[in-house]
Design an enzyme around this catalytic site. Sequence first.
Site, PDB file in Angstrom:
ATOM      1  N   CYS A  31      -9.832   0.756  19.195  1.00  0.00           N
ATOM      2  CA  CYS A  31      -9.601   0.120  17.897  1.00  0.00           C
ATOM      3  C   CYS A  31      -8.164  -0.374  17.812  1.00  0.00           C
ATOM      4  O   CYS A  31      -7.224   0.418  17.919  1.00  0.00           O
ATOM      5  CB  CYS A  31      -9.882   1.132  16.789  1.00  0.00           C
ATOM      6  SG  CYS A  31      -9.640   0.428  15.154  1.00  0.00           S
ATOM      7  N   CYS A  78     -13.125  -2.449  18.292  1.00  0.00           N
ATOM      8  CA  CYS A  78     -12.945  -2.508  16.840  1.00  0.00           C
ATOM      9  C   CYS A  78     -11.568  -3.105  16.572  1.00  0.00           C
ATOM     10  O   CYS A  78     -10.624  -2.840  17.321  1.00  0.00           O
ATOM     11  CB  CYS A  78     -13.030  -1.092  16.272  1.00  0.00           C
ATOM     12  SG  CYS A  78     -12.678  -1.001  14.510  1.00  0.00           S
ATOM     13  N   CYS A 134     -16.754  -0.857   9.623  1.00  0.00           N
ATOM     14  CA  CYS A 134     -16.192   0.490   9.573  1.00  0.00           C
ATOM     15  C   CYS A 134     -15.372   0.542   8.292  1.00  0.00           C
ATOM     16  O   CYS A 134     -14.376  -0.178   8.168  1.00  0.00           O
ATOM     17  CB  CYS A 134     -15.311   0.706  10.803  1.00  0.00           C
ATOM     18  SG  CYS A 134     -14.290   2.186  10.703  1.00  0.00           S
ATOM     19  N   CYS A 188       0.866  -1.193   0.000  1.00  0.00           N
ATOM     20  CA  CYS A 188       0.000   0.000   0.000  1.00  0.00           C
ATOM     21  C   CYS A 188       0.906   1.248   0.000  1.00  0.00           C
ATOM     22  O   CYS A 188       1.672   1.455   0.948  1.00  0.00           O
ATOM     23  CB  CYS A 188      -0.913  -0.022   1.216  1.00  0.00           C
ATOM     24  SG  CYS A 188      -1.733  -1.614   1.428  1.00  0.00           S
TER      25      CYS A 188
HETATM   26  C1  DTB Z   1      -8.687   4.439   9.642  1.00  0.00           C
HETATM   27  O1  DTB Z   1      -9.492   4.649   8.717  1.00  0.00           O
HETATM   28  N1  DTB Z   1      -7.691   5.245   9.957  1.00  0.00           N
HETATM   29  C2  DTB Z   1      -6.916   4.691  11.053  1.00  0.00           C
HETATM   30  C3  DTB Z   1      -7.704   3.400  11.420  1.00  0.00           C
HETATM   31  N2  DTB Z   1      -8.724   3.372  10.424  1.00  0.00           N
HETATM   32  C4  DTB Z   1      -7.011   2.126  11.571  1.00  0.00           C
HETATM   33  C5  DTB Z   1      -5.488   4.555  10.752  1.00  0.00           C
HETATM   34  C6  DTB Z   1      -4.834   5.855  10.335  1.00  0.00           C
HETATM   35  C7  DTB Z   1      -3.384   5.594  10.137  1.00  0.00           C
HETATM   36  C8  DTB Z   1      -2.617   6.844   9.889  1.00  0.00           C
HETATM   37  C9  DTB Z   1      -1.200   6.588   9.613  1.00  0.00           C
HETATM   38  C10 DTB Z   1      -0.423   5.949  10.712  1.00  0.00           C
HETATM   39  O2  DTB Z   1      -0.683   6.178  11.924  1.00  0.00           O
HETATM   40  O3  DTB Z   1       0.550   5.236  10.388  1.00  0.00           O
HETATM   41 FE1  SF4 Z   2      -1.417  -2.080   3.626  1.00  0.00          FE
HETATM   42 FE2  SF4 Z   2      -2.516  -2.415   6.086  1.00  0.00          FE
HETATM   43 FE3  SF4 Z   2      -0.132  -3.516   5.491  1.00  0.00          FE
HETATM   44 FE4  SF4 Z   2      -0.318  -0.857   5.733  1.00  0.00          FE
HETATM   45  S1  SF4 Z   2      -0.639  -2.354   7.348  1.00  0.00           S
HETATM   46  S2  SF4 Z   2       0.797  -2.007   4.119  1.00  0.00           S
HETATM   47  S3  SF4 Z   2      -2.389  -0.493   4.924  1.00  0.00           S
HETATM   48  S4  SF4 Z   2      -2.108  -4.012   4.536  1.00  0.00           S
END
Ligand code: DTB
Ligand code: SF4
Length: 334
Positions: free
Chosen positions: A91, A124, A184, A51
Amino acid sequence: MTYAELHRLYHLPFFELIEQSRAVHQAHWPEREVQLCTLLSIKTGGCSEDCSYCAQSARYSSGVKAEKLMEKADILARAHAARDSGSTRFCMGAAWRGVRLGTDRFEKVIDIVKDVSQLGMEVCVTLGELGPLEAAALKEAGVTAYNHNLDTSPEHYPNIVTTHTFQDRLNTIRHAQDAGLSVCCGGILGLGETIDDRLHLLEILSGFNPQPESVPINSLMPMPGTPLAENGGVDVFDLVRMIAVARIAIPRAKVRLSAGRTRLSREAQALAMFAGANSIFYGDKLLTAANPAVAEDQRLLRDLGLLPQEPNPALAAPPACAERPCSPAMAEAP
Ligand code: DTB
Ligand code: SF4
Ligand code: SAM
């Protein structure tokens, strides 16, 4: 809601759009409440997926170190602290492609969930891909909601992720829904997508049956070392328009003003909440990135006369609507 309807709403003069979203918001959420959710990364970094926004992918040199699954006692201490600070949803996120029943790590997560779910908060988890058995086991252990974002449109998704598909994401959502978990599901703005990509994402989310219980709207936090490290910020009016259209299209959902609040002024956050956002991540850290300080958020809510929402740990998935066909997630899955 169809793409044409979403397009018409999105392109209304700004104040007309906000008037409409405000009316929907007040009809469905008259209580002046904001849901406070605390995030904890229980397994950080070293993820197999690519990602291109994510600091936790093993493919990029983001500076995030791969760690083991946290110990249950440490997670419980953080969950207690979250509850004490006023959070009503906890979460837990893991940097995994997915989980499989019978593996040591999934059993450990189930054991953790059983204890966290005794604390009176909504629970969550976001663990990546799930099959039906894993979804049922999480539900049984006490999970209330499963977070699994579609992130962008199906058309743009392959430009952002190549190690799994948009359809894989839909399948996981279907499995969570079938197990009776609340879903969600939302996205990220700022991945180089067009406004039409954002509207296509909303078209799919609003077409889920049942609609998602919550819809996180993240703004990209550009992570050093990732392919999107140099992407520019999201325009505040584009963000507020997206929130307003999400509020109208998915009226019963908590619309969460998610990652990226550190770049927003208090006034911009107030506008987003006026337009329909009624949930935030609360706590100084998201998964690896920064979030506004708890004291700042408390001051913001106080200044706006908003109240923390009560928890609903018995939260059941919203019922499916019998008049509509199954969601795209259900229809297209094998
Ligand atoms: C979502 O939609 N945003 C949150 C949660 N679900 C898991 C995560 C945001 C991550 C932002 C980048 C980080 O902290 O690495
Ligand atoms: Fe992708 Fe989730 Fe892995 Fe990040 S933690 S690289 S968003 S699968
Ligand atoms: N691995 C699981 C998954 O991919 O679903 C769970 C964790 S993943 C980090 C959860 C979500 O965080 C992603 O779907 C994405 O929406 C959001 N996210 C991750 N990195 C982000 C970033 N740099 N900026 C904004 N949102 C981000």
